[in-house]
Design a protein around this motif. Structure first.
Motif, PDB file in Angstrom:
ATOM      1  N   LEU A  49      11.252  29.188 -32.076  1.00 49.51           N
ATOM      2  CA  LEU A  49      10.046  28.381 -31.873  1.00 49.51           C
ATOM      3  C   LEU A  49      10.391  26.900 -31.729  1.00 49.51           C
ATOM      4  O   LEU A  49       9.645  26.137 -31.108  1.00 49.51           O
ATOM      5  CB  LEU A  49       9.076  28.581 -33.038  1.00 49.51           C
ATOM      6  N   GLY A  50      11.515  26.502 -32.298  1.00 48.56           N
ATOM      7  CA  GLY A  50      11.957  25.117 -32.179  1.00 48.56           C
ATOM      8  C   GLY A  50      12.261  24.702 -30.753  1.00 48.56           C
ATOM      9  O   GLY A  50      12.190  23.507 -30.426  1.00 48.56           O
ATOM     10  N   GLY A  97      14.524  21.614 -43.941  1.00 51.66           N
ATOM     11  CA  GLY A  97      14.323  20.377 -44.700  1.00 51.66           C
ATOM     12  C   GLY A  97      12.909  20.271 -45.234  1.00 51.66           C
ATOM     13  O   GLY A  97      12.040  21.086 -44.939  1.00 51.66           O
ATOM     14  N   ASP A  98      12.677  19.254 -46.041  1.00 47.28           N
ATOM     15  CA  ASP A  98      11.379  19.071 -46.673  1.00 47.28           C
ATOM     16  C   ASP A  98      10.332  18.583 -45.672  1.00 47.28           C
ATOM     17  O   ASP A  98      10.661  17.958 -44.650  1.00 47.28           O
ATOM     18  CB  ASP A  98      11.481  18.052 -47.814  1.00 47.28           C
ATOM     19  N   VAL A  99       9.081  18.874 -45.979  1.00 47.05           N
ATOM     20  CA  VAL A  99       7.942  18.353 -45.226  1.00 47.05           C
ATOM     21  C   VAL A  99       7.255  17.309 -46.100  1.00 47.05           C
ATOM     22  O   VAL A  99       6.927  17.569 -47.256  1.00 47.05           O
ATOM     23  CB  VAL A  99       6.967  19.478 -44.845  1.00 47.05           C
ATOM     24  N   LEU A 126       5.554  23.232 -35.972  1.00 52.76           N
ATOM     25  CA  LEU A 126       5.084  21.884 -35.663  1.00 52.76           C
ATOM     26  C   LEU A 126       6.085  20.849 -36.134  1.00 52.76           C
ATOM     27  O   LEU A 126       6.744  21.031 -37.158  1.00 52.76           O
ATOM     28  CB  LEU A 126       3.729  21.626 -36.330  1.00 52.76           C
ATOM     29  N   GLN A 127       6.164  19.753 -35.393  1.00 52.91           N
ATOM     30  CA  GLN A 127       7.054  18.641 -35.732  1.00 52.91           C
ATOM     31  C   GLN A 127       6.227  17.475 -36.260  1.00 52.91           C
ATOM     32  O   GLN A 127       5.195  17.112 -35.685  1.00 52.91           O
ATOM     33  CB  GLN A 127       7.814  18.191 -34.481  1.00 52.91           C
ATOM     34  N   GLY A 182       8.937  15.969 -40.990  1.00 57.07           N
ATOM     35  CA  GLY A 182       9.514  17.286 -41.214  1.00 57.07           C
ATOM     36  C   GLY A 182       9.074  18.284 -40.159  1.00 57.07           C
ATOM     37  O   GLY A 182       8.372  17.954 -39.194  1.00 57.07           O
ATOM     38  N   ILE A 183       9.507  19.515 -40.345  1.00 53.96           N
ATOM     39  CA  ILE A 183       9.141  20.611 -39.453  1.00 53.96           C
ATOM     40  C   ILE A 183       8.410  21.658 -40.285  1.00 53.96           C
ATOM     41  O   ILE A 183       8.898  22.092 -41.326  1.00 53.96           O
ATOM     42  CB  ILE A 183      10.378  21.224 -38.773  1.00 53.96           C
TER      43      ILE A 183
END
Length: 213
Positions: free
Chosen positions: A114-115, A161-163, A136-137, A204-205
């Protein structure tokens, strides 16, 4: 895109319309054969599909269907190759069917794919009869209308990684300026209680999963 994983035939059939650019990925060609639909493109190494489906692909090719044959030994999966073609040729929403269920490694790989949509700023969804998944970015926003949501539950997960700055409004369990880290389950199985659920985050993602039992 109909991939080679688990395909619920009655559920998936309405997605595959004449208005779509239709891609069969390897074993996913069997779904098109069962529906009596010729795809616009077939992609795969075709190393594990029954001889009857191989004959269908050859018949479609003779009728004008484009076929991209990939080597059995390669760095990318057949689904990644097909998604790459779709992103280069299509400017609308891309839906991947047959990408969930079955082998966990394939499901996880397809979630990561999806990225590729993020890199192109193009919406890509993984869909099966119980789940709709998007990535989502940040800074980002996702608004889900309650009347149009996919099932009852909405869950969000950090990816790679963290959002930061996560807010969830219109939900049974709201959040405000929350830092979502990787090793917790706090944001699983939330429910929209207002007319719409609004998800925003600053960095984040984020994976957004709409689910139903």
């Amino acid at each position: 895109i109909v991939s080679g994983g688990k395909v619920n035939m009655p559920f998936c059939r309405p997605f595959v319309t004449s208005e779509c650019y239709r891609i069969a990925v390897d074993r996913g060609a069997g779904a098109f054969a069962a529906w009596g639909i010729r795809p616009d493109l077939c992609v795969g190494d075709f190393d594990s599909i029954p001889p009857g489906i191989v004959r269908d692909v050859e018949k479609w090719e003779a009728e004008g269907c484009e076929v991209i044959r990939l080597p059995e030994e390669k760095d990318d999966t057949d689904t990644e190759a097909a998604l790459g073609v779709a992103l280069s040729r299509c400017d609308g929403t891309i839906t991947i069917l047959g990408g969930l269920g079955g082998r966990a490694d394939h499901s996880l790989s397809n979630i990561r794919l999806l990225g590729l949509g993020l890199e192109k700023s193009q919406p890509v969804f993984l869909v099966d009869e119980r789940n709709r998944i998007r990535m989502l970015q940040g800074p980002g926003e996702c608004v889900i209308e309650k009347a149009q949501q996919y099932g009852k539950y909405v869950s969000v997960f950090p990816f790679d990684g963290d959002v930061e700055g996560l807010c969830m409004e219109g939900f049974a369990y709201p959040l405000s300026d929350f830092r979502l880290t990787g090793f917790l389950s706090r944001t699983v199985s939330n429910e929209i209680t207002a007319e719409q659920g609004r998800i925003t985050f600053t960095a984040g993602i984020l994976l957004v999963v709409e689910s139903r039992d």
